[in-house]
Scaffold this motif. Structure first.
Motif, PDB file in Angstrom:
ATOM      1  N   GLU A 205     -40.524  52.939 -52.172  1.00  0.00           N
ATOM      2  CA  GLU A 205     -41.145  54.490 -52.585  1.00  0.00           C
ATOM      3  C   GLU A 205     -42.516  54.289 -52.156  1.00  0.00           C
ATOM      4  O   GLU A 205     -43.104  55.175 -51.523  1.00  0.00           O
ATOM      5  N   PRO A 221     -38.109  62.016 -52.106  1.00  0.00           N
ATOM      6  CA  PRO A 221     -37.634  60.979 -52.758  1.00  0.00           C
ATOM      7  C   PRO A 221     -36.118  60.349 -51.859  1.00  0.00           C
ATOM      8  O   PRO A 221     -35.805  59.296 -51.993  1.00  0.00           O
ATOM      9  N   THR A 224     -35.764  57.199 -49.579  1.00  0.00           N
ATOM     10  CA  THR A 224     -35.402  55.877 -50.089  1.00  0.00           C
ATOM     11  C   THR A 224     -33.868  55.175 -50.051  1.00  0.00           C
ATOM     12  O   THR A 224     -33.629  53.943 -50.637  1.00  0.00           O
TER      13      THR A 224
END
Length: 338
Positions: A205, A221, A224
């Protein structure tokens, strides 16, 4: 529907030594809602290196010939993009008459197919050909993924397509690190971003937030979790990328200690030591290698560098004969709806 004013659509190029994790990073960026990075293509560098054969692209017939060369040959890997060859060939013929503009068409079409506005490309070989990429795409942004050279060497030796031996693998990492270091200094933080593979695995991250900020994008997000896209974005024939289908595995970092022999470790640390330390990797303290092994390596390294110098000389000669500009016309959007 979100509106993004004056959003950059600069092309993104991922590069690094072979087996440094560039496919993992490709999948991460491809997971971003605005960025598309296709499976590894084989038409950008070959087209540039053989550009004189296509003639003056201001001539429609020459653009049509280039379009057929890109879309109609298995060697270019165009078929792995899942695009309609006829439609893309027509777009290339209608594109601005420069090689960069033509080569950008299938990559842009791939992005559109995935509902993205920004395109890119990944190929480890770009690390030694940054000048060519910049001539084609002057507004390009580069992300250089660095992995411990000992791990890259160990991984290369296990690849079914690597037939050049141990010394060549070591020399490859050394050359990539030396060449990219010069470009990092020359291009600066607006066009060059360096990320360590080990840091990306340990804290994806944080590293991806940094990459997104560098690219001028909001952090997403989903970047990831690259394994979610591996089934569709990594060709099935590439069995050596099977680890991309699973969750991120930080235990792969440092596996050279089990995969290389003591003699191989000695040579790696003798010739790569300064570069390893400069990039934050600790040495094991291995003793000096056998002088004959070191001499063998120096010969291999010299041949690689001579070949690279020859390519650069041939490129300079070809530039004199270019019938027209090669650079793509920069593309920006004053308004994009996603």
């Amino acid at each position: 529907m979100a509106t993004c004013a004056s959003t950059s659509v600069r092309p993104v190029f991922v590069l690094g030594c072979p087996r440094s994790g560039t496919t993992m990073l490709q999948l991460m960026l491809h997971a971003h809602p605005r960025i598309a990075l296709p499976p590894e293509t084989r038409f950008v560098l070959p087209a540039y290196e053989d550009r004189l054969r296509f003639g003056d692209l201001r001539e429609p017939d020459n653009r049509a010939g280039l379009a057929q060369w890109i879309t109609g040959r298995k060697e270019t890997r165009f078929h792995e993009l899942g695009l309609d060859a006829h439609s893309v060939a027509e777009r290339i013929a209608d594109a601005p008459p420069t090689l960069g503009s033509a080569l950008g068409v299938p990559l842009q079409a791939y992005a559109e197919r995935h509902g993205k506005v920004r395109w890119g490309d990944k190929r480890p070989a770009y690390a030694l050909h940054v000048d060519a990429i910049l001539r084609l795409f002057p507004d390009a942004q580069f992300v250089h993924l660095v992995r411990d050279g000992r791990d890259c060497v160990a991984s290369l030796l296990g690849m079914p397509w690597w037939h050049r031996g141990f010394h060549e693998a070591v020399a490859t990492w050394a050359q990539v690190m030396d060449v990219t270091r010069r470009y990092a200094r020359r291009l600066g933080p607006d066009s060059w971003r360096e990320v360590r593979y080990e840091d990306l695995l340990a804290d994806p991250e944080t590293q991806l937030r940094g990459i997104c900020a560098y690219l001028g994008e909001e952090y997403a997000p989903e970047t990831t979790e690259p394994h979610r896209l591996a089934g569709t974005a990594v060709p099935a024939r590439k069995t050596w990328h099977q680890r991309t289908h699973g969750a991120l595995d930080a235990t792969r970092a440092g596996s050279w200690q089990q995969r290389l022999t003591p003699d191989q470790i000695r040579l790696c640390e003798a010739v790569l030591g300064e570069r390893l330390v400069r990039n934050g990797y600790e040495l094991s303290g291995a003793v000096r290698p056998d002088p004959a092994e070191l001499l063998h390596y120096r010969r291999v390294e010299a041949l690689r560098r001579a070949a690279h110098a020859k390519r650069r000389m041939l490129d300079r000669l070809a530039r004199v004969r270019e019938p027209g500009p090669v650079a793509a016309r920069p593309v920006t959007t004053s308004e994009f709806r996603a």
